[in-house]
Motif scaffolding. Sequence first.
Motif, short mmCIF file in Angstrom:
data_model
loop_
_atom_site.label_atom_id
_atom_site.label_comp_id
_atom_site.label_asym_id
_atom_site.label_seq_id
_atom_site.Cartn_x
_atom_site.Cartn_y
_atom_site.Cartn_z
N ASP A 1 0.83 -1.21 0.00
CA ASP A 1 0.00 0.00 0.00
C ASP A 1 0.86 1.26 0.00
O ASP A 1 0.50 2.28 -0.61
CB ASP A 1 -0.92 0.01 1.22
CG ASP A 1 -2.08 -0.97 1.09
OD1 ASP A 1 -2.37 -1.40 -0.05
OD2 ASP A 1 -2.70 -1.29 2.12
N HIS B 1 1.74 3.15 -3.09
CA HIS B 1 0.74 4.02 -3.71
C HIS B 1 0.52 5.31 -2.91
O HIS B 1 -0.37 6.09 -3.24
CB HIS B 1 -0.59 3.28 -3.85
CG HIS B 1 -0.46 1.98 -4.59
ND1 HIS B 1 -0.09 1.92 -5.91
CD2 HIS B 1 -0.63 0.69 -4.17
CE1 HIS B 1 -0.04 0.66 -6.29
NE2 HIS B 1 -0.37 -0.11 -5.26
N ARG C 1 0.64 8.93 -2.00
CA ARG C 1 0.79 10.07 -2.91
C ARG C 1 1.18 11.31 -2.12
O ARG C 1 0.51 11.70 -1.17
CB ARG C 1 -0.52 10.34 -3.65
CG ARG C 1 -0.49 11.61 -4.51
CD ARG C 1 -1.78 11.81 -5.26
NE ARG C 1 -2.03 13.23 -5.53
CZ ARG C 1 -3.12 13.71 -6.08
NH1 ARG C 1 -4.08 12.88 -6.45
NH2 ARG C 1 -3.28 15.00 -6.27
#
Length: 531
Positions: A306, A309, A311
């Motif tokens: 996770d 990803h 951001r």
Amino acid sequence: MTTVDAVVIGAGHNGLVAANLLADAGWTVAVLEATGQPGGAVRSAEVTAPGYLSDLYSSFYPLGIASPVLRGLDLDRYGLGWRHAPAVLAHVLPDDRAAVLHRDPADTAGSLDRFATGDGERWLSLYDEWRSISEPLLDALFTPFPPMRAGAALLARLRTAGSLRLARRGVLPVDRLGAELFRGAGGPLLLTGCALHTDLAPGEAGSGMYGWLLAMLGQQVGWPVAAGGAGRITDALLTRLAGRGGRVHLGQRVDRVLIARGRAMGVRAAGGTWRARRAVLADVPAPALLLDLVGPRWLPPRLVADLEHFRWDGSTVKVDWALSGPMPWTNREVGGAGTVHLGGADAAGLRRYAAALADGELPPEPFLLVGQPATADSGRVPPGGEALWAYTHLPFRRDWPAAAVAEVVRRMEAVLERHAPGFGALVRGRHVAGPGDLERAEPSLVGGAVGGGSSAAYQQLVLRPVPGLGRADTPIDRLFLASSSAHPGGGVHGGPGSNAARAALARDRPVAGGLYARAVGAAQRAVYRPS
């Protein structure tokens, strides 16, 4: 080896808030700061010219003055004071008309009525609605997720129908929200400019909530600066902590969280090993804590996946100027605003700006957030002078070349000159901080990202920093995330630090702490269990 009850990694404001709350509970606390200065992104210094004080990172604090966390620390007793400009915010259109948010709601209404008759009354109605729920809403925002007590109080005021409408507002794009609330351009642009303090585009889900929140806080409590510079917030936190026996150790870069049997036992730092009897709290970005200081071997594989990803919010270029006189704004009304939004700042221009960022390009005309701190705190500059600052966002990268940063600064100054002819002739000194400069001075500002991670809806609440519990707890027992990478996110309000301290105290209770640990552990195993 030095032994204390708690080690706090990082002396940013969240780390200092957490340390203060643990010291209040009687814990011995050591705060380890990698750099030579405490405060993280809450610092000030003379960097442009002698006698001109600049806030190096954050500067105005609507969330700070409204935060129940910071209010609860009584920092005014330790030297913190707030100062307000005559006007809160001016949003300047390309033709130099301005929508101005004043501290008096009637004056704000008058400004918006110049764009469309009736928009002033619509603003007052919106503000009345805000005032009816602001106390439980702010309590809910700054407490651990889910906010049981504050959430119940908010639900009691809103009832079912009101709660559903607030939930809808929470996901609306700001351009849609502005179009629903107002008829002219002024009101929507005030909301949109506020939303662009985040990394969200005007058409992005959730941007309406940020625009509404910051605009309403501006009307209710203003956007004040700290008297004597942002560093006074840090000074107050340090003084309060020292009075309770807590200590900050500078130049102590932590390179490892020490773990045994799944529990955080302390840290390894430049000056040696620190043992933590009760907890380790980390005011550093989530990827830095989990991937670098802990390491994947201690983490569920699904959490590690996770984090790929995660951001970041956009990179930032910030410029400070020392001016020999007040800004020569074409629209004189702008001169009294502590904060100014400008640069292609009509609806079409803001969409173009956001589209360029989304495409990974430098916007031809950057949207600027501009500060005029001497309008509120005249002691920051010599008599007759002004300490101006401005920042703009770029697509996120950690390797922006110097030539690109210089081009961005040229475009920023062109925007200022267009709306304030003669600005360039007043410049006595200038200080430029590109994304790399910001990160070198404050390592938590990765790539010049100032929010600790994107404000996008898919990275908030139980999704911050990754899908999980929305809490400070980590899969490592007695290790807590206390930075803006955690709920409730960026801004100077102390929420992540407070939540981490509360979690550490809950975990340490003699009987209830064991139940707490088992409940959190079971929930995390369910979240991170392989499919």
